[in-house]
Write an enzyme that holds these catalytic residues in place. Structure first.
Site, PDB file in Angstrom:
ATOM      1  N   SER A 171       0.853  -1.187   0.000  1.00  0.00           N
ATOM      2  CA  SER A 171       0.000   0.000   0.000  1.00  0.00           C
ATOM      3  C   SER A 171       0.890   1.238   0.000  1.00  0.00           C
ATOM      4  CB  SER A 171      -0.952  -0.020   1.199  1.00  0.00           C
ATOM      5  OG  SER A 171      -1.887   1.030   1.113  1.00  0.00           O
ATOM      6  N   THR A 172       0.774   2.099   1.000  1.00  0.00           N
ATOM      7  CA  THR A 172       1.518   3.350   1.031  1.00  0.00           C
ATOM      8  C   THR A 172       3.019   3.104   0.887  1.00  0.00           C
ATOM      9  OG1 THR A 172      -0.151   4.161   2.585  1.00  0.00           O
ATOM     10  CG2 THR A 172       1.821   5.507   2.292  1.00  0.00           C
ATOM     11  N   HIS A 225      -2.650  -1.084  -3.370  1.00  0.00           N
ATOM     12  CA  HIS A 225      -3.805  -0.207  -3.203  1.00  0.00           C
ATOM     13  C   HIS A 225      -3.666   1.026  -4.092  1.00  0.00           C
ATOM     14  CE1 HIS A 225      -4.266  -1.959   1.128  1.00  0.00           C
ATOM     15  NE2 HIS A 225      -4.831  -2.730   0.212  1.00  0.00           N
ATOM     16  N   MET A 254      -0.032   1.244   5.109  1.00  0.00           N
ATOM     17  CA  MET A 254      -0.784   1.654   6.286  1.00  0.00           C
ATOM     18  C   MET A 254      -1.906   0.659   6.566  1.00  0.00           C
ATOM     19  SD  MET A 254      -1.501   4.059   8.573  1.00  0.00           S
ATOM     20  CE  MET A 254      -2.889   4.711   9.502  1.00  0.00           C
ATOM     21  N   ASP A 260      -4.512  -4.540   6.253  1.00  0.00           N
ATOM     22  CA  ASP A 260      -4.936  -5.381   5.148  1.00  0.00           C
ATOM     23  C   ASP A 260      -3.841  -6.396   4.816  1.00  0.00           C
ATOM     24  OD1 ASP A 260      -6.504  -6.363   3.079  1.00  0.00           O
ATOM     25  OD2 ASP A 260      -5.736  -4.910   1.620  1.00  0.00           O
TER      26      ASP A 260
END
Length: 360
Positions: A180-181, A206, A299, A302
């Site tokens: 993600s991030t 993401h 972050m 998930d």
């Protein structure tokens, strides 16, 4: 400010500034410290008070967002979230923004169906919170706890739990990756380090829809492996990488002696679509010990439950370490859930994949 995340909104559209202000202000952990219609006004505001996060429009008069981003990263690194309309050309520009140092991407909110607007608002708040924790150059923000105004669904909303021990080993390994991030650049570094004959890889990063296609195209031009945005029914092949399309879940399925991906709609899982938990659970169900799981910078949590399910099904699982993660949330949660076999720096993940492949 009571520990709130201070956000500066930069957009030449008054309606977008108002909508973003309303969405972000609805979260008790976020304080919108101001808005600016162009980078020059923003620069004056930053001189008076430095925000924790900036949301930045791509196309603006006088100076475009990418130019301002590059100047900002060179002079005063601050976590920046790029805000863009949903267009093919815009997706190419956003890839340049990620290369220039942007932490993440959000789509400009549009008034529409209530459930769509709620999902959009929730993602915007989640991305801004993730950006606040991101390490940009020497800057590190870790000022808040994750929260949301909507119910958080698990992978149960898409498919049932795996039956442990149901899948025997085969000769081919499938690598399932979640990020993600900070993941766009981390994935680039990982895939660039892999040779053309690497095991088949499926990835959930993401990102909004449209942007995943541009991201895959960019990686394909940099790597020896073939990279593409996944389509329903695509086979998982050695030397190929499939990236889940934005706004769709991706599942791993077995068809006889081979694996392929299934692309589905469905609710947000762990507040994301695509969801790493959905991919990892499908790998536990369909591949078991034939799979390898990799959880990278990001972050939230998930992938934590799904990785534990993969681990219990016999898969080898690896997490990126804290020192090389832009945000250590996702790897940290996966470790806490007990599903990680080994934690390694980013530059050693490719080595772990190839070593696991040789052991088969």
């Amino acid at each position: 400010m009571g520990g709130k995340i201070r956000v500066l909104i930069i957009d030449d559209s008054a309606s977008v500034r108002q909508t973003l202000t309303a969405i972000l202000s609805a979260d008790p952990d976020i304080d919108v410290m101001g808005a600016a219609s162009d980078p020059f006004m923003a620069a004056r505001k930053i001189r008076d008070e430095v925000p924790d996060v900036i949301t930045l429009d791509v196309e603006m008069p006088q100076m475009d967002g990418i130019t301002f981003l590059r100047k900002l990263m060179a002079q005063h690194p601050i976590p920046v979230v790029m805000c863009s309309s949903l267009t093919e050309s815009g997706s190419e520009t956003l890839m340049q923004a990620l290369e220039a140092g942007a932490v993440d991407i959000i789509l400009k909110p549009k008034i529409g169906a209530a459930d769509h607007l709620a999902e959009s608002a929730d993602r915007i708040r989640t991305v801004v919170k993730g950006a606040a924790r991101a390490r940009v150059a020497k800057l590190r923000r870790s000022r808040m706890a994750e929260g949301s105004t909507t119910a958080k669904l698990t992978a149960d909303a898409v498919l049932p739990p795996p039956k442990i021990g149901a899948m025997a080993k085969t000769t081919e390994m499938v690598v399932c990756v979640g990020a993600s991030t900070g993941g766009t650049e981390a994935l680039r570094e990982l895939l660039e380090a892999l040779p053309a004959n690497s095991p088949g890889i499926v990835i959930v990063q993401h990102m909004p829809e449209k942007f995943t296609a541009a991201f895959a195209k960019r990686l394909n031009g940099l790597c020896e492996v073939e990279v593409k945005e996944a389509a329903d029914g695509d086979p998982v092949l050695r030397g190929h990488v499939l990236i889940a399309p934005g706004d769709r879940h991706m599942l791993l399925e077995r068809r006889g002696a081979r694996y392929e991906v299934s692309i589905r709609s469905g609710p947000l899982v762990s507040r994301h679509r695509p969801s790493v938990d959905v991919l990892f659970r499908s790998a536990a169900r369909s591949a078991g010990a034939n799979a390898m799981g990799v959880i990278m910078t990001g972050m939230g949590d998930d992938g934590a439950r799904g990785m534990n399910e993969m681990h219990q099904a016999g898969a080898y699982t690896v997490a990126q370490d804290e020192a090389t993660s832009v945000v250590f949330g996702m790897p940290k949660e996966a470790i806490a859930h007990g599903g990680v076999d080994k934690t390694v720096p980013l530059d050693q993940i490719a080595r772990e994949i190839l070593a696991a492949d040789r052991r088969r």
